[in-house]
Enzyme design. Structure first.
Site, PDB file in Angstrom:
ATOM      1  N   ASP A 125      -2.296   0.978  -4.860  1.00 45.28           N
ATOM      2  CA  ASP A 125      -3.564   0.777  -4.172  1.00 45.28           C
ATOM      3  C   ASP A 125      -4.686   0.649  -5.192  1.00 45.28           C
ATOM      4  O   ASP A 125      -4.727   1.391  -6.170  1.00 45.28           O
ATOM      5  CB  ASP A 125      -3.832   1.947  -3.222  1.00 45.28           C
ATOM      6  CG  ASP A 125      -4.983   1.642  -2.277  1.00 45.28           C
ATOM      7  OD1 ASP A 125      -5.096   0.480  -1.839  1.00 45.28           O
ATOM      8  OD2 ASP A 125      -5.766   2.561  -1.977  1.00 45.28           O
ATOM      9  N   HIS A 132     -17.918  -0.655  -1.699  1.00 46.14           N
ATOM     10  CA  HIS A 132     -17.229   0.613  -1.451  1.00 46.14           C
ATOM     11  C   HIS A 132     -17.316   1.522  -2.670  1.00 46.14           C
ATOM     12  O   HIS A 132     -17.653   2.704  -2.561  1.00 46.14           O
ATOM     13  CB  HIS A 132     -15.766   0.344  -1.085  1.00 46.14           C
ATOM     14  CG  HIS A 132     -14.931   1.594  -0.991  1.00 46.14           C
ATOM     15  ND1 HIS A 132     -15.045   2.484   0.053  1.00 46.14           N
ATOM     16  CD2 HIS A 132     -13.981   2.107  -1.817  1.00 46.14           C
ATOM     17  CE1 HIS A 132     -14.201   3.486  -0.137  1.00 46.14           C
ATOM     18  NE2 HIS A 132     -13.544   3.287  -1.258  1.00 46.14           N
ATOM     19  N   ARG A 141     -20.752  11.183  -7.274  1.00 50.00           N
ATOM     20  CA  ARG A 141     -21.235  11.421  -8.647  1.00 50.00           C
ATOM     21  C   ARG A 141     -22.714  11.110  -8.833  1.00 50.00           C
ATOM     22  O   ARG A 141     -23.254  11.307  -9.908  1.00 50.00           O
ATOM     23  CB  ARG A 141     -20.424  10.560  -9.636  1.00 50.00           C
ATOM     24  CG  ARG A 141     -18.991  11.033  -9.864  1.00 50.00           C
ATOM     25  CD  ARG A 141     -18.247  10.131 -10.830  1.00 50.00           C
ATOM     26  NE  ARG A 141     -18.106   8.772 -10.307  1.00 50.00           N
ATOM     27  CZ  ARG A 141     -17.123   8.396  -9.482  1.00 50.00           C
ATOM     28  NH1 ARG A 141     -16.191   9.242  -9.138  1.00 50.00           N
ATOM     29  NH2 ARG A 141     -17.068   7.169  -9.020  1.00 50.00           N
ATOM     30  N   GLU A 198      -9.228   3.481   5.548  1.00 51.73           N
ATOM     31  CA  GLU A 198      -9.764   2.519   4.587  1.00 51.73           C
ATOM     32  C   GLU A 198      -9.327   1.133   5.038  1.00 51.73           C
ATOM     33  O   GLU A 198      -8.131   0.854   5.167  1.00 51.73           O
ATOM     34  CB  GLU A 198      -9.275   2.819   3.161  1.00 51.73           C
ATOM     35  CG  GLU A 198      -9.914   4.086   2.602  1.00 51.73           C
ATOM     36  CD  GLU A 198      -9.719   4.287   1.110  1.00 51.73           C
ATOM     37  OE1 GLU A 198      -8.766   3.692   0.548  1.00 51.73           O
ATOM     38  OE2 GLU A 198     -10.519   5.039   0.521  1.00 51.73           O
ATOM     39  N   GLU A 200      -8.443  -2.376   4.415  1.00 59.36           N
ATOM     40  CA  GLU A 200      -7.982  -3.118   3.234  1.00 59.36           C
ATOM     41  C   GLU A 200      -7.106  -4.299   3.671  1.00 59.36           C
ATOM     42  O   GLU A 200      -6.635  -4.360   4.804  1.00 59.36           O
ATOM     43  CB  GLU A 200      -7.138  -2.209   2.305  1.00 59.36           C
ATOM     44  CG  GLU A 200      -7.873  -0.953   1.854  1.00 59.36           C
ATOM     45  CD  GLU A 200      -7.186  -0.210   0.718  1.00 59.36           C
ATOM     46  OE1 GLU A 200      -6.412  -0.841  -0.040  1.00 59.36           O
ATOM     47  OE2 GLU A 200      -7.435   1.000   0.590  1.00 59.36           O
ATOM     48  N   ASP A 230      -5.373   2.358   4.618  1.00 54.68           N
ATOM     49  CA  ASP A 230      -4.988   3.414   3.676  1.00 54.68           C
ATOM     50  C   ASP A 230      -5.602   4.730   4.177  1.00 54.68           C
ATOM     51  O   ASP A 230      -6.692   5.111   3.773  1.00 54.68           O
ATOM     52  CB  ASP A 230      -5.528   3.020   2.286  1.00 54.68           C
ATOM     53  CG  ASP A 230      -5.265   4.066   1.232  1.00 54.68           C
ATOM     54  OD1 ASP A 230      -4.282   4.800   1.366  1.00 54.68           O
ATOM     55  OD2 ASP A 230      -6.055   4.137   0.271  1.00 54.68           O
ATOM     56  N   ARG A 234     -10.338  12.946   2.972  1.00 55.05           N
ATOM     57  CA  ARG A 234     -11.429  13.006   1.985  1.00 55.05           C
ATOM     58  C   ARG A 234     -11.605  14.393   1.383  1.00 55.05           C
ATOM     59  O   ARG A 234     -12.004  14.519   0.232  1.00 55.05           O
ATOM     60  CB  ARG A 234     -12.747  12.574   2.637  1.00 55.05           C
ATOM     61  CG  ARG A 234     -12.740  11.177   3.202  1.00 55.05           C
ATOM     62  CD  ARG A 234     -12.434  10.146   2.131  1.00 55.05           C
ATOM     63  NE  ARG A 234     -12.401   8.801   2.696  1.00 55.05           N
ATOM     64  CZ  ARG A 234     -11.961   7.746   2.034  1.00 55.05           C
ATOM     65  NH1 ARG A 234     -11.479   7.880   0.807  1.00 55.05           N
ATOM     66  NH2 ARG A 234     -11.965   6.557   2.598  1.00 55.05           N
ATOM     67  N   GLN A 237      -8.890  14.831  -1.095  1.00 53.66           N
ATOM     68  CA  GLN A 237      -9.181  13.920  -2.208  1.00 53.66           C
ATOM     69  C   GLN A 237     -10.266  14.479  -3.134  1.00 53.66           C
ATOM     70  O   GLN A 237     -10.131  14.439  -4.359  1.00 53.66           O
ATOM     71  CB  GLN A 237      -9.622  12.564  -1.631  1.00 53.66           C
ATOM     72  CG  GLN A 237      -9.882  11.486  -2.679  1.00 53.66           C
ATOM     73  CD  GLN A 237     -10.308  10.159  -2.046  1.00 53.66           C
ATOM     74  OE1 GLN A 237     -10.378  10.036  -0.817  1.00 53.66           O
ATOM     75  NE2 GLN A 237     -10.597   9.166  -2.857  1.00 53.66           N
ATOM     76  N   TYR A 241      -8.854  14.905  -7.013  1.00 50.76           N
ATOM     77  CA  TYR A 241      -8.802  13.566  -7.614  1.00 50.76           C
ATOM     78  C   TYR A 241      -9.079  13.494  -9.107  1.00 50.76           C
ATOM     79  O   TYR A 241      -8.738  12.509  -9.758  1.00 50.76           O
ATOM     80  CB  TYR A 241      -9.700  12.595  -6.850  1.00 50.76           C
ATOM     81  CG  TYR A 241     -11.146  12.520  -7.309  1.00 50.76           C
ATOM     82  CD1 TYR A 241     -11.616  11.400  -8.009  1.00 50.76           C
ATOM     83  CD2 TYR A 241     -12.034  13.537  -7.009  1.00 50.76           C
ATOM     84  CE1 TYR A 241     -12.932  11.327  -8.400  1.00 50.76           C
ATOM     85  CE2 TYR A 241     -13.346  13.461  -7.406  1.00 50.76           C
ATOM     86  CZ  TYR A 241     -13.801  12.359  -8.110  1.00 50.76           C
ATOM     87  OH  TYR A 241     -15.106  12.283  -8.496  1.00 50.76           O
ATOM     88  N   LYS A 250      -3.755  10.576  -0.124  1.00 55.13           N
ATOM     89  CA  LYS A 250      -3.403   9.214   0.281  1.00 55.13           C
ATOM     90  C   LYS A 250      -1.917   9.082   0.606  1.00 55.13           C
ATOM     91  O   LYS A 250      -1.436   7.976   0.802  1.00 55.13           O
ATOM     92  CB  LYS A 250      -3.729   8.253  -0.864  1.00 55.13           C
ATOM     93  CG  LYS A 250      -5.134   8.367  -1.403  1.00 55.13           C
ATOM     94  CD  LYS A 250      -6.077   7.539  -0.592  1.00 55.13           C
ATOM     95  CE  LYS A 250      -7.410   7.365  -1.325  1.00 55.13           C
ATOM     96  NZ  LYS A 250      -8.216   6.352  -0.651  1.00 55.13           N
ATOM     97  N   THR A 254       0.263   4.960   5.173  1.00 52.18           N
ATOM     98  CA  THR A 254      -0.465   3.702   5.008  1.00 52.18           C
ATOM     99  C   THR A 254       0.076   2.777   6.090  1.00 52.18           C
ATOM    100  O   THR A 254       1.282   2.554   6.157  1.00 52.18           O
ATOM    101  CB  THR A 254      -0.200   3.085   3.617  1.00 52.18           C
ATOM    102  OG1 THR A 254      -0.558   4.034   2.613  1.00 52.18           O
ATOM    103  CG2 THR A 254      -0.976   1.795   3.428  1.00 52.18           C
ATOM    104  N   THR A 346     -10.732  -0.548  -0.498  1.00 53.11           N
ATOM    105  CA  THR A 346     -11.544  -0.619   0.718  1.00 53.11           C
ATOM    106  C   THR A 346     -12.550  -1.756   0.624  1.00 53.11           C
ATOM    107  O   THR A 346     -13.207  -1.925  -0.400  1.00 53.11           O
ATOM    108  CB  THR A 346     -12.293   0.708   0.931  1.00 53.11           C
ATOM    109  OG1 THR A 346     -11.345   1.753   0.866  1.00 53.11           O
ATOM    110  CG2 THR A 346     -12.993   0.723   2.276  1.00 53.11           C
ATOM    111  N   GLU A 360     -18.143   6.203   4.300  1.00 59.80           N
ATOM    112  CA  GLU A 360     -19.360   5.430   4.043  1.00 59.80           C
ATOM    113  C   GLU A 360     -20.204   5.280   5.306  1.00 59.80           C
ATOM    114  O   GLU A 360     -21.425   5.405   5.262  1.00 59.80           O
ATOM    115  CB  GLU A 360     -18.996   4.042   3.525  1.00 59.80           C
ATOM    116  CG  GLU A 360     -18.324   4.028   2.173  1.00 59.80           C
ATOM    117  CD  GLU A 360     -17.625   2.701   1.941  1.00 59.80           C
ATOM    118  OE1 GLU A 360     -18.282   1.766   1.463  1.00 59.80           O
ATOM    119  OE2 GLU A 360     -16.425   2.580   2.264  1.00 59.80           O
TER     120      GLU A 360
HETATM  121 MN    MN Z   1      -7.386   2.711  -0.641  1.00 61.42          MN
END
Ligand code: MN
Length: 418
Positions: A125, A132, A141, A198, A200, A230, A234, A237, A241, A250, A254, A346, A360
């Site tokens: 992925d 995104h 961040r 997500e 995609e 996907d 969150r 994640q 991550y 993840k 999927t 995404t 988002e």
């Molecule tokens: Mn993804």
């Protein structure tokens, strides 16, 4: 190219997702029968396994469609792909002399159950949608460090799980995982509270490689495209991550749409990647239009309620094409196999209604969405059904993918005794 007419009447409707111009590949079964290969035409499916067994399709010495997945065709390469498409078009075109013999091999889609159309070899992925990446980076961040320093130079990706790729309609179980919010002193083990989608596209590798390939060679290796969701936890994640990227967040599932749309059906819709902020190194440079103009949308339906469209965007918003992603994937010498699945990342557009994830759309839960039913959502609730749809709009016809849908079930009881 205009609508190509078929003797299957429903395929000639300008708004039908499966005209003769499309001919996507799926695997289906009817009650009491084994899964087998089929091609969608209008509201019907041509049983390709039966058509081959009866001698109407005869491409190479060995049978290609006696197994319930399309990998044997995929590994044959473009000449055989084109020969099949040519033969199917001949069999199904208006005025075909073989209509009478082929008609008994049609099955109504309404009576068919769809299965995974191919055996997924491995699943990678990517994170190659700029809006995104900008949105998520800003939330995680801050706006200054939103795009990592490598982002404009390489399509960032991670190795995902082929084992949890499922076909549309498969129910998705809310995962448990280790969670730690920014204000928690310690992590805890609990069902994900921020389960997300997500939006995609998935590119499917047809021809294998052994060693680095160019962007053009990579494009030639791709067999077709599906819609891909996907599913992403969150809260899991956010804790796990760094520094190696997503892992369990993840791995739950999927989902993909059940029909592989062949690259040939998408040719009229090719479009360019965007202007480059920084020049790409030679091995990733654009060598022609390798994105596609495909309208995408996401709907959300609470249990027993009507669906609300929550996002609309387009595949042309990607920064890196699937061909560039595949080329990058091989730079290390990594062999790619028939049946490898590449998630685009995404797909979000520049404005709020074009965002391809709830993270988002609700801006991390700070701006919940209001659905047509009056309910609000920041993330997925148990019983919600999320559906992706997509179509390329031609002159007098469309190329559709079929729904990519999944309903989220409540987490199971705690999976450990203590
Ligand atoms: Mn993804």
């Amino acid at each position: 190219m205009p609508l190509m007419k078929s003797w299957v009447a429903s395929a000639n409707d300008a708004t039908h997702p499966f005209p003769l111009n499309n001919l996507p590949y799926g695997v289906f079964s009817t009650e009491g029968s084994h899964p087998r290969c089929g091609v969608a035409i209008g509201d019907m499916i041509l049983d390709v396994t039966a058509a081959e067994a009866k001698g109407f399709i005869d491409l190479i010495e060995e049978p290609l469609f006696d197994l319930p997945f399309w990998n044997p065709l995929m590994e044959q390469g473009p000449a055989v792909w084109a020969a099949l498409r040519n033969r199917l078009t001949g069999l199904l075109a208006a005025g075909s002399e073989e209509q009478e013999k082929i008609e008994p091999l049609l099955v109504a889609q309404a009576e068919a159950e769809m299965h995974m159309p191919f055996a997924v070899s491995e699943y990678t992925d990517f994170y190659a949608g700029r809006h995104h990446a900008q949105n998520v980076g800003t939330m995680f961040r801050g706006p200054e460090n939103a795009l990592p320093p490598n982002w404009l130079h390489i399509p960032i990706g991670y190795n995902g799980r082929a084992s949890s790729v499922v076909v549309s309609g498969t129910e998705i179980r809310r995962p448990w995982g280790q969670l730690k919010g920014p204000n928690d002193s310690l992590p805890r083990f609990a069902p994900s509270q921020r389960f997300d989608i997500e939006l995609e596209m998935g590119a499917i590798v047809g021809i294998p490689s052994d060693g680095p390939v160019s962007v053009q060679e990579a494009d030639d290796m791709i067999f077709g495209y599906v819609l891909l969701n996907d599913w992403s936890a969150r809260d899991i994640q956010a804790w796990e991550y760094q520094p190696l990227g997503p892992f369990q967040a993840k791995a739950t599932a999927t989902s993909i749409s059940p029909w592989i749309v062949p690259k040939a059906a998408l040719e009229p819709f090719r479009c360019n990647t965007p202007e480059r902020d920084v020049e790409l190194l030679d091995h990733l440079k654009d060598v022609g239009p390798m994105l596609y103009d495909i309208d995408l949308q996401v709907t959300m339906a609470p249990e027993g309620k009507a669906a609300t469209t929550i996002a609309r965007t387009n595949y042309n918003q990607m920064y890196f094409s699937a061909a560039q992603q595949l080329a990058h994937h091989t730079t290390s010498g990594c062999p790619m196999n028939t049946g490898d699945l590449l998630g685009s990342g995404t797909i979000s557009g520049p404005t709020k209604p074009e965002r391809g994830s709830l993270l988002e759309l609700s801006w991390g839960g700070k701006e919940p969405l209001t659905l047509d039913s009056g309910e609000t959502r920041s993330f997925i609730e148990d019983g919600d059904t999320l559906t992706l749809t997509g179509s390329a709009k031609g002159k007098g016809y469309i190329i559709g993918f079929g729904d990519c849908s999944g309903t989220v079930l409540p987490a199971l009881p705690k999976p450990y005794k203590r």
